[in-house]
Write an enzyme that holds these catalytic residues in place. Structure first.
Site, PDB file in Angstrom:
ATOM      1  N   ASP A 282       0.728  -1.051  -0.255  1.00 44.32           N
ATOM      2  CA  ASP A 282      -0.035   0.009   0.079  1.00 44.32           C
ATOM      3  C   ASP A 282       0.803   1.031   0.004  1.00 44.32           C
ATOM      4  OD1 ASP A 282      -3.180   0.784   1.491  1.00 44.32           O
ATOM      5  OD2 ASP A 282      -2.156   1.790   0.141  1.00 44.32           O
TER       6      ASP A 282
HETATM    7  C1  GLC Z   1      -4.126   4.633  -0.154  1.00 48.77           C
HETATM    8  C2  GLC Z   1      -4.973   3.310   0.339  1.00 48.77           C
HETATM    9  C3  GLC Z   1      -5.033   2.263  -1.055  1.00 48.77           C
HETATM   10  C4  GLC Z   1      -4.974   2.887  -2.281  1.00 48.77           C
HETATM   11  C5  GLC Z   1      -3.283   3.267  -2.140  1.00 48.77           C
HETATM   12  C6  GLC Z   1      -3.114   4.098  -3.632  1.00 48.77           C
HETATM   13  O1  GLC Z   1      -3.557   4.757   1.163  1.00 48.77           O
HETATM   14  O2  GLC Z   1      -4.959   2.472   1.454  1.00 48.77           O
HETATM   15  O3  GLC Z   1      -6.501   1.544  -0.713  1.00 48.77           O
HETATM   16  O4  GLC Z   1      -4.917   2.036  -3.394  1.00 48.77           O
HETATM   17  O5  GLC Z   1      -3.375   4.201  -1.307  1.00 48.77           O
HETATM   18  O6  GLC Z   1      -3.802   5.240  -3.770  1.00 48.77           O
END
Ligand code: GLC
Length: 747
Positions: A282
């Protein structure tokens, strides 16, 4: 014993036993050969470059140098097709090996055409419709060059205080698993190499929704039983559906952050379940292992993440800064790097990017097709839940005077819900727009509050005056979209601002009131249930919510949504879910005990059972619940046998009749209860469901089949299998109704 080591093996054994590792899309030998050939030519720096994902926001042009030197494997948040092609050309023409980039974006519930938030789509209980919406979404987003979306999110969510419940399919493992698989099929179609597809990214692996206290990113404490029976099964369904990628979650599970959890990412996902796709971190979740207190520094975080099997580093910069040295010191082997880079190259081959890397500019930026808009409208129609109705709905007479009260009636920004980066609010049709077309001059609109949190009461008198002069009041209430989603958790999950007071004042006019509530979560509506004559609940509905809500209010469309979550009587009831344990003192009766205790009553033992005295033992509206403008009758269930053995199967049938005077759809739900287990079992478990459309007077018999695999659970010996003994089964329109029939599973 190391709990997590034990837990890991338990998880692996527990979940692997039930799962014939179907794995992702079949890996073909030709692709594997091409991967090996490419790997043999790549330098260590180029391999690490493939593992690096950087955002395009505002820096895209600046990436040209990094791309040319092979330091970037994927880019998120670039959505201009011309820029996508420019960057892609840089990768293919300027980098030494010409390995194409893959472009990613959070396309969570639509790209330009916005569908209801996933929690709303869950309220449709309609796998096919969810798949269709994902298909059209992939066509829109891929036309701008996005071939990787960070969706579906299938975190089982049992706590409405958690803002990201909005992105989930609710509290049930089966609903999350089936609808997540539907989205994956929609995004990827049956051939991911087609340019109009997107690689799904099933997230957040795992247990992100179990955040303690409903506080985002918080720790999770989970037993092996909860992991195996509740939080992991939806992800296994995603593997079986061929999800091309996964994303690991921010949270720790029993002390181990998922970005460093080898038992989870390698032993369970890959070794037990046979997954061969990409594991993406993430956003900066690798470097967040430092504040977790799990990594000493970024170098240590990089080592932990590689050991766990995180192929792609999203914006931690851990891999580009430290992997080379870790390989040179021998702490990470080249074989490990090759395996992870192979996963990334396999994704790019599967996407067809080596053969067809560019956006076809003649077909770029195709949005809002009639089919996509129709699907988005149908999704709202089927997701809207009629919670209460004293008969005021549907509003039959188009000639009456209507007072539309509340800015949520005409607020495209908030109607769209969370995670809508590419949404165009000028394309969004609001309820007010549609209602004006119906009622014309007979409609009076008073915003009453500027936004859901607004505290000004200045417009309440005008709202009350408009109500007094109308035949019916449509009170549009709810939450701004920013009050749910990532980092948007609320301790008080009631209507914010002055909305309650507004409703109280409108009630004093004695006019019939329909509350239309748009929100990103289930809210505590005990008072609203008494004040309004009807409540239509719409989880932020997106682009087409306006005409859909108007058609639902006027009866052109019959509501058929069913709750994918339990609605609490008050915030303090959270976490609240239907498939809870019985406890040794199950709540005896549905009373609010605190109102009944005599003043200065001595200590007494009655009423001491498992529930909160002021909140009561039951939800305000249970999981699976939803009304219609017609009525349905469910016959007693009929089972094919009163016992089955381990090789047997049981069919359960029930006849559903539309006993009202208009066509309608209902959701027949199959619930099972395992009466005795070596680990205590929940009071109910959803095992199947089906939407039924019935004409007035029409009956349909719905038949479900249960096998011992459907009854499997983690037992006290760490085995994942059904335990012999008695079960009850019922088919019902929600998790609380239905007559049960008992059957026995024989060893
Ligand atoms: C965010 C979220 C995730 C998302 C990623 C990219 O913090 O937790 O669900 O896909 O970053 O934006």
């Amino acid at each position: 014993m190391n709990l997590n080591k034990g837990l890991a093996s338990l998880i692996t054994v527990a979940v692997s036993v039930t799962c014939i590792a179907a794995g992702s899309a079949a890996t073909d030998q030709k692709t594997e050969t091409r991967i090996r050939e490419l790997l043999s030519k790549m330098t260590l720096e180029e391999k690490i470059g493939q593992m690096n994902q950087l955002t395009g926001i505002g820096a895209t042009e600046g990436r040209m140098g990094e791309i040319a030197s092979g330091q970037v494997g994927s880019i998120l948040n670039e959505v201009d097709p011309a820029v996508v092609n420019k960057l892609q050309k840089q990768a293919i023409k300027k980098s030494r090996l010409g390995i194409p980039l893959v472009f990613a974006r959070d396309v969570i519930h639509g790209y330009k055409t916005i569908y209801p938030i996933p929690l709303g789509q869950a309220a449709t209980w309609d796998d096919e419709l969810v798949e269709l919406g994902a298909r059209y979404t992939a066509e829109e987003a891929s036309s701008d060059g996005i071939r990787w979306t960070f969706s579906p999110m299938i975190d089982v969510s049992r706590d409405a205080r958690w803002g990201r419940i909005a992105e989930s399919f609710g509290e049930d493992p089966l609903l999350n698993g089936r609808l997540g698989a539907a989205m994956i099929r929609g995004y990827q179609s049956d051939d991911l190499s087609r340019p109009n597809t997107m690689a799904a990214c099933t997230k957040h692996f795992a247990c992100y929704g179990a955040a303690e206290g409903g506080v985002d990113y918080n720790t999770t404490i989970l037993s092996p039983e909860l992991l195996a029976n509740v939080y992991l099964p939806p992800f296994k369904k995603a593997v079986d559906a061929g999800s091309a990628t996964f994303m690991c979650s921010f949270n720790d599970i029993n002390g181990i952050p998922s970005s460093g959890n080898r038992a989870l990412l390698r032993d369970t996902l890959r070794n037990a379940w046979g997954y061969d796709g990409v594991m993406c971190s993430d956003w900066s979740s690798i470097d967040q292992m430092i504040p977790h207190g799990y990594a000493r520094d970024l170098r240590h975080a990089a080592l932990l993440a590689v050991n766990a099997g995180v192929d792609v580093d999203m914006e931690s910069h851990a891999y580009p800064n430290h992997l080379k040295e870790l390989v040179e010191t021998g702490e990470v082997s080249m074989a490990e790097i090759d395996e992870m880079v192979a996963n990334i190259l396999r994704l790019k081959f599967r996407l067809g990017l080596f053969d067809n890397p560019y956006v076809n500019m003649k077909k770029a930026s195709v949005y809002y097709t009639p089919e996509a808009l129709a699907a988005a409208r149908k999704a709202v129609e089927e997701s809207a839940i009629l919670l209460t109705n004293n008969g005021i709905l549907p509003i039959k007479d188009n000639g009456i005077k209507v007072a539309v009260i509340g800015s949520m009636a005409d607020d495209p920004h908030n109607q769209a819900g969370t995670w809508v980066f590419d949404f165009e609010k000028e394309k969004c049709l609001t309820p007010l727009t549609s209602l004006k077309e119906i009622y014309g001059e007979n409609l009076t609109f008073v915003p009453a509050y500027d936004y859901s949190r607004a505290t000004s009461k200045e417009e309440i008198p005008a709202a009350v005056e408009a109500a007094r002069n109308a035949d019916v009041v449509l009170a549009f209430l709810g939450e701004e979209s920013i009050l749910s989603g990532e980092g948007r958790c609320r301790a008080d999950i009631t209507l914010p601002g002055i909305q309650k007071e507004l409703l109280r004042e409108l009630k004093k006019t004695c006019k019939p009131i329909v509350a239309v509530i748009q929100a990103g979560r289930q809210l505590a509506l005990t008072e609203e249930k008494e004040l309004a004559d009807a409540i239509l609940y719409v989880f932020h509905g997106g682009t087409m919510a306006g005409p859909a809500i108007a058609d639902l209010l006027t009866g052109k469309v019959n509501p058929s949504g069913h709750t994918p979550v339990s609605f609490p009587t008050m915030s303090g009831q959270e976490p609240l879910y239907y498939n809870h344990k019985s406890t040794g003192r199950p709540a005896a009766e549905d009373v609010i005990l605190i109102d009944r205790i005599p003043v200065r009553e001595p200590q007494f033992s009655t009423g001491v059972s498992s529930y909160l005295m002021d909140a009561g033992p039951k939800p305000l509206f249970p999981f699976g619940y939803g009304l219609s403008y017609t009525t349905f009758e469910y016959s007693d269930p009929v089972v094919s046998s009163t016992s089955i053995d381990r090789n047997g199967k049981l069919t359960v049938s029930c006849t559903v009749t539309n006993t009202g005077d208009r066509e309608g759809s209902d959701v027949a739900q199959l619930y099972v209860r395992d009466l005795v287990g070596s680990l205590v079992r929940p009071v109910a478990e959803l095992k199947d469901y089906r939407r039924l459309s019935l004409k007035p007077g029409e009956s349909k018999t719905v038949t479900f089949t249960l096998t011992p695999d459907d009854l499997a659970c983690l037992n006290a010996n760490g085995e994942f299998r059904a335990e012999p003994g008695d079960f009850t089964v019922r088919i019902a329109p929600d998790s609380e109704q239905g007559k049960s029939v008992t059957f026995t599973l024989k060893d």
